[in-house]
Design an enzyme around this catalytic site. Structure first.
Site, PDB file in Angstrom:
ATOM      1  N   SER A  52     111.177 149.882  56.084  1.00 11.15           N
ATOM      2  CA  SER A  52     110.704 150.849  55.094  1.00 11.15           C
ATOM      3  C   SER A  52     111.850 151.461  54.301  1.00 11.15           C
ATOM      4  O   SER A  52     112.972 151.587  54.798  1.00 11.15           O
ATOM      5  CB  SER A  52     109.942 151.981  55.774  1.00 11.15           C
TER       6      SER A  52
HETATM    7  N1  SAH Z   1     108.896 151.086  60.539  1.00 12.31           N
HETATM    8  C1  SAH Z   1     109.427 149.765  60.271  1.00 12.31           C
HETATM    9  C2  SAH Z   1     108.755 149.122  59.111  1.00 12.31           C
HETATM   10  C3  SAH Z   1     107.521 148.566  59.479  1.00 12.31           C
HETATM   11  S1  SAH Z   1     106.603 147.679  58.258  1.00 12.31           S
HETATM   12  C4  SAH Z   1     110.912 149.795  59.992  1.00 12.31           C
HETATM   13  O1  SAH Z   1     111.454 150.869  59.760  1.00 12.31           O
HETATM   14  O2  SAH Z   1     111.509 148.722  60.000  1.00 12.31           O
HETATM   15  C5  SAH Z   1     105.077 147.754  59.111  1.00 12.31           C
HETATM   16  C6  SAH Z   1     105.031 147.047  60.438  1.00 12.31           C
HETATM   17  O3  SAH Z   1     103.731 147.246  60.972  1.00 12.31           O
HETATM   18  C7  SAH Z   1     105.234 145.535  60.375  1.00 12.31           C
HETATM   19  O4  SAH Z   1     106.285 145.176  61.209  1.00 12.31           O
HETATM   20  C8  SAH Z   1     103.895 144.969  60.865  1.00 12.31           C
HETATM   21  O5  SAH Z   1     104.041 143.782  61.607  1.00 12.31           O
HETATM   22  C9  SAH Z   1     103.376 146.098  61.732  1.00 12.31           C
HETATM   23  N2  SAH Z   1     101.935 146.152  61.972  1.00 12.31           N
HETATM   24  C10 SAH Z   1     100.921 145.940  61.108  1.00 12.31           C
HETATM   25  N3  SAH Z   1      99.734 146.103  61.734  1.00 12.31           N
HETATM   26  C11 SAH Z   1     100.010 146.430  63.028  1.00 12.31           C
HETATM   27  C12 SAH Z   1      99.207 146.745  64.175  1.00 12.31           C
HETATM   28  N4  SAH Z   1      97.856 146.752  64.134  1.00 12.31           N
HETATM   29  N5  SAH Z   1      99.836 147.037  65.335  1.00 12.31           N
HETATM   30  C13 SAH Z   1     101.200 147.042  65.415  1.00 12.31           C
HETATM   31  N6  SAH Z   1     102.004 146.760  64.364  1.00 12.31           N
HETATM   32  C14 SAH Z   1     101.421 146.466  63.183  1.00 12.31           C
END
Ligand code: SAH
Length: 206
Positions: A52
């Site tokens: 993010s």
């Molecule tokens: N916070 C992270 C960015 C995450 S992007 C960072 O700082 O790097 C959003 C993430 O949510 C992705 O890795 C995606 O795979 C995950 N995601 C999406 N749906 C999900 C779910 N139902 N359960 C767990 N993870 C999920």
């Protein structure tokens, strides 16, 4: 990053600013992206997901209003960067990621940083973590189609859930506070996120 991207744009919680200044964002990126680590944007990681944008990580963390003694649930570990920030702000973090590879790589990075108050799980985070509930804060890093009922039910009294909710034009980053009278809802800002894929999210390929 802290002054220009965060403080000037409404991030005022000093604990959040300090955590953002301390966590080395470049450690959470591939070598080819090191030079862009502090850019004002999201960047690609494995499994076609993103780390993010710094402001988003800070806005979610600030929206939780953590004081330091909370158990925090995070959905969407991704690179583990936001997990590292939350680990500085609460007592412990349970973080759930749907892609096994991302969870594994995040775990290694957090271990390298000697961050030891985090548990990473692989699975559908939209169902929360009932065995560790209730939580003082729940951070969701992917857009939900509607306020996720199970995650709301895992909030303790006085606890906050920060989640982007899909609207027609944009995703609205929203904070929910559980009070004795019910839930209070507050809009933080519009932004764009990847989708929450799971039982209380969107269907895969949707
Ligand atoms: N916070 C992270 C960015 C995450 S992007 C960072 O700082 O790097 C959003 C993430 O949510 C992705 O890795 C995606 O795979 C995950 N995601 C999406 N749906 C999900 C779910 N139902 N359960 C767990 N993870 C999920």
């Amino acid at each position: 990053m802290v002054e220009r991207q965060l403080r000037r744009r409404g991030i005022h919680d000093e604990r959040v600013l300090e955590a953002m200044a301390e966590i080395p964002r470049e450690l959470f990126l591939a070598d080819s992206l090191q030079r862009s680590a502090y850019a004002d944007s999201a960047l690609p990681i494995a499994e076609r997901q993103t780390i993010s944008q710094p402001w988003i990580v800070a806005a979610i963390a600030q929206g939780l209003e953590l004081e330091g003694d909370e158990r925090v649930l995070e959905i969407g570990t991704g690179s583990g960067y936001s997990t590292a920030v939350l680990a500085r702000l609460g007592r412990e973090v349970v973080s759930v990621e749907r892609f096994e590879r991302l969870a594994r790589e995040a775990w290694v990075r957090l271990a390298e940083l000697e961050i030891d108050n985090v548990e990473i799980r692989v699975g559908d985070g939209s169902r929360g973590a009932s065995d560790r509930a209730p939580f003082g804060g729940v951070a969701v890093h992917a857009t939900a189609p509607a306020p996720p009922a199970t995650l709301l039910s895992q909030l303790e009294l006085g606890g906050r859930l920060v989640v982007p909710i899909a609207e027609r034009r944009s995703d609205l980053l929203t904070a929910f506070l559980r009070t004795s009278e019910g839930l209070e809802r507050r809009l933080i800002a519009p932004a764009r996120f990847v989708r929450l894929v799971g039982e209380e999210g969107f269907a895969e390929g949707d």
